[in-house]
Design a protein around this motif. Structure first.
Motif, mmCIF file in Angstrom:
data_model
loop_
_atom_site.group_PDB
_atom_site.id
_atom_site.type_symbol
_atom_site.label_atom_id
_atom_site.label_comp_id
_atom_site.label_asym_id
_atom_site.label_seq_id
_atom_site.Cartn_x
_atom_site.Cartn_y
_atom_site.Cartn_z
ATOM 1 N N GLY A 1 -4.622 -6.479 -0.819
ATOM 2 C CA GLY A 1 -5.864 -7.027 -0.257
ATOM 3 C C GLY A 1 -5.829 -8.540 -0.180
ATOM 4 O O GLY A 1 -6.239 -9.139 0.820
ATOM 5 N N TYR A 2 -5.339 -9.176 -1.235
ATOM 6 C CA TYR A 2 -5.231 -10.634 -1.273
ATOM 7 C C TYR A 2 -4.312 -11.138 -0.156
ATOM 8 O O TYR A 2 -4.671 -12.048 0.597
ATOM 9 C CB TYR A 2 -4.709 -11.080 -2.642
ATOM 10 C CG TYR A 2 -4.442 -12.560 -2.724
ATOM 11 C CD1 TYR A 2 -5.493 -13.452 -2.923
ATOM 12 C CD2 TYR A 2 -3.155 -13.058 -2.588
ATOM 13 C CE1 TYR A 2 -5.255 -14.820 -2.991
ATOM 14 C CE2 TYR A 2 -2.911 -14.421 -2.651
ATOM 15 C CZ TYR A 2 -3.957 -15.298 -2.849
ATOM 16 O OH TYR A 2 -3.715 -16.647 -2.906
ATOM 17 N N ILE A 3 -3.156 -10.513 -0.032
ATOM 18 C CA ILE A 3 -2.182 -10.923 0.987
ATOM 19 C C ILE A 3 -2.740 -10.686 2.387
ATOM 20 O O ILE A 3 -2.604 -11.543 3.276
ATOM 21 C CB ILE A 3 -0.838 -10.190 0.788
ATOM 22 C CG1 ILE A 3 -0.160 -10.723 -0.479
ATOM 23 C CG2 ILE A 3 0.068 -10.333 1.999
ATOM 24 C CD1 ILE A 3 1.013 -9.899 -0.954
ATOM 25 N N ALA A 4 -3.374 -9.544 2.592
ATOM 26 C CA ALA A 4 -3.931 -9.237 3.915
ATOM 27 C C ALA A 4 -4.975 -10.269 4.329
ATOM 28 O O ALA A 4 -5.001 -10.707 5.489
ATOM 29 C CB ALA A 4 -4.529 -7.833 3.923
ATOM 30 N N SER B 1 -0.040 0.584 -13.852
ATOM 31 C CA SER B 1 -0.345 -0.855 -13.837
ATOM 32 C C SER B 1 0.232 -1.513 -12.592
ATOM 33 O O SER B 1 -0.435 -2.342 -11.959
ATOM 34 C CB SER B 1 0.223 -1.536 -15.087
ATOM 35 O OG SER B 1 -0.379 -1.032 -16.246
ATOM 36 N N LEU B 2 1.468 -1.152 -12.237
ATOM 37 C CA LEU B 2 2.079 -1.688 -11.016
ATOM 38 C C LEU B 2 1.251 -1.297 -9.795
ATOM 39 O O LEU B 2 1.010 -2.116 -8.903
ATOM 40 C CB LEU B 2 3.521 -1.188 -10.877
ATOM 41 C CG LEU B 2 4.269 -1.612 -9.619
ATOM 42 C CD1 LEU B 2 4.366 -3.134 -9.519
ATOM 43 C CD2 LEU B 2 5.657 -0.976 -9.591
ATOM 44 N N ALA B 3 0.783 -0.061 -9.765
ATOM 45 C CA ALA B 3 -0.066 0.389 -8.656
ATOM 46 C C ALA B 3 -1.362 -0.419 -8.604
ATOM 47 O O ALA B 3 -1.811 -0.824 -7.529
ATOM 48 C CB ALA B 3 -0.361 1.881 -8.785
ATOM 49 N N PHE C 1 -7.159 1.726 6.871
ATOM 50 C CA PHE C 1 -7.250 3.172 6.631
ATOM 51 C C PHE C 1 -6.506 3.563 5.349
ATOM 52 O O PHE C 1 -7.037 4.278 4.500
ATOM 53 C CB PHE C 1 -6.663 3.949 7.823
ATOM 54 C CG PHE C 1 -6.225 5.340 7.474
ATOM 55 C CD1 PHE C 1 -7.162 6.337 7.251
ATOM 56 C CD2 PHE C 1 -4.881 5.649 7.328
ATOM 57 C CE1 PHE C 1 -6.756 7.623 6.899
ATOM 58 C CE2 PHE C 1 -4.473 6.920 6.975
ATOM 59 C CZ PHE C 1 -5.415 7.918 6.768
ATOM 60 N N LEU C 2 -5.263 3.083 5.216
ATOM 61 C CA LEU C 2 -4.389 3.564 4.155
ATOM 62 C C LEU C 2 -4.736 3.013 2.772
ATOM 63 O O LEU C 2 -4.585 3.710 1.771
ATOM 64 C CB LEU C 2 -2.927 3.241 4.496
ATOM 65 C CG LEU C 2 -1.882 3.991 3.693
ATOM 66 C CD1 LEU C 2 -2.031 5.494 3.893
ATOM 67 C CD2 LEU C 2 -0.488 3.544 4.098
ATOM 68 N N ASP C 3 -5.211 1.776 2.689
ATOM 69 C CA ASP C 3 -5.469 1.164 1.386
ATOM 70 C C ASP C 3 -6.450 1.979 0.540
ATOM 71 O O ASP C 3 -6.132 2.323 -0.604
ATOM 72 C CB ASP C 3 -5.952 -0.277 1.554
ATOM 73 C CG ASP C 3 -6.236 -0.941 0.226
ATOM 74 O OD1 ASP C 3 -5.304 -1.064 -0.592
ATOM 75 O OD2 ASP C 3 -7.397 -1.323 -0.015
ATOM 76 N N THR D 1 0.838 -1.203 0.000
ATOM 77 C CA THR D 1 0.000 0.000 0.000
ATOM 78 C C THR D 1 0.869 1.248 0.000
ATOM 79 O O THR D 1 0.613 2.195 -0.746
ATOM 80 C CB THR D 1 -0.945 -0.001 1.215
ATOM 81 O OG1 THR D 1 -1.772 -1.168 1.145
ATOM 82 C CG2 THR D 1 -1.816 1.232 1.250
ATOM 83 N N LEU D 2 1.915 1.253 0.826
ATOM 84 C CA LEU D 2 2.835 2.396 0.858
ATOM 85 C C LEU D 2 3.547 2.565 -0.482
ATOM 86 O O LEU D 2 3.767 3.694 -0.933
ATOM 87 C CB LEU D 2 3.854 2.235 1.988
ATOM 88 C CG LEU D 2 3.303 2.460 3.395
ATOM 89 C CD1 LEU D 2 4.345 2.082 4.441
ATOM 90 C CD2 LEU D 2 2.863 3.906 3.576
ATOM 91 N N LEU D 3 3.897 1.447 -1.121
ATOM 92 C CA LEU D 3 4.519 1.515 -2.438
ATOM 93 C C LEU D 3 3.606 2.249 -3.419
ATOM 94 O O LEU D 3 4.063 3.072 -4.216
ATOM 95 C CB LEU D 3 4.839 0.111 -2.959
ATOM 96 C CG LEU D 3 5.333 0.034 -4.408
ATOM 97 C CD1 LEU D 3 6.656 0.797 -4.564
ATOM 98 C CD2 LEU D 3 5.483 -1.414 -4.841
#
Length: 189
Positions: A48-51, A38-40, A63-65, A8-10
């Motif tokens: 989301g998948y990883i979380a 596209s990378l974003a 909050f950040l996503d 998300t920070l990336l």
């Protein structure tokens, strides 16, 4: 700091890179800005998948996503409004950004009431996001005058995203309406 939060920070870090690359006076700036966006978009899906899969959900990530998503999309649309300088482009861009502001405020307010689940992301919202991402990538890659067919594909998917944006906003507002309408004086809650 979980991997999901790092992704998300990336996405937020990629915003100034997108702006810089977009304005580079080189032939590859269109391709590069499309690749950055596209990378974003991929990190949006991946975090989301990883979380969910690895139980890495955190309040900070929750909050950040959505903030990162909205910042990246709004930035890309503002950049594209400059090169597609017409009402035909500005209208769907304003609809998309305006809806994001309305729904963010609605979700925050519903969370204060303890009813955030009433305005959770729907399948229409996911389809809208997909159309939005596709249109932005296509329009970043194919600047005006480069490929008319691809520009039309970008416009059509942008309008489809705007229509789905309005549709999903109506669904969210209908779900929240019982909590939005004013209480009648003297009525019990």
């Amino acid at each position: 700091m979980t991997l999901a939060n790092q992704l998300t920070l990336l996405r937020i870090i990629l915003i100034p890179a997108l702006i810089l690359v977009f304005y580079l006076p080189f032939q590859f700036s269109a391709l590069s800005s499309a690749l950055i966006f596209s990378l974003a978009a991929i990190t949006d899906w991946a975090d989301g998948y990883i979380a969910r899969k690895y139980n890495q959900s955190t309040p900070f990530g929750a909050f950040l996503d959505p903030v990162a998503d909205k910042l990246m999309v709004a930035t890309a649309l503002v950049l594209l409004v400059e090169v597609h300088a017409s009402a035909w482009f500005a209208i769907p861009a304003v609809v998309i950004v305006g809806r994001e502001i309305v729904i963010s405020a609605l979700r925050e307010w519903m969370a204060e009431l303890g009813k955030r689940a009433n305005v959770a992301v729907s399948n229409i919202g996911k389809i809208k996001t997909t159309c939005q991402m596709v249109s932005i990538i296509v329009l970043l890659l194919f600047r005006p005058g480069v490929n008319l067919t691809m520009t039309w594909i970008g416009y059509i998917t942008l309008y489809l995203a705007a229509i789905l944006t309005l549709w999903s906003m109506v669904i969210y507002l209908k779900a929240a309406w019982p909590d939005l309408k004013p209480s009648k004086p003297g009525a019990s809650e």
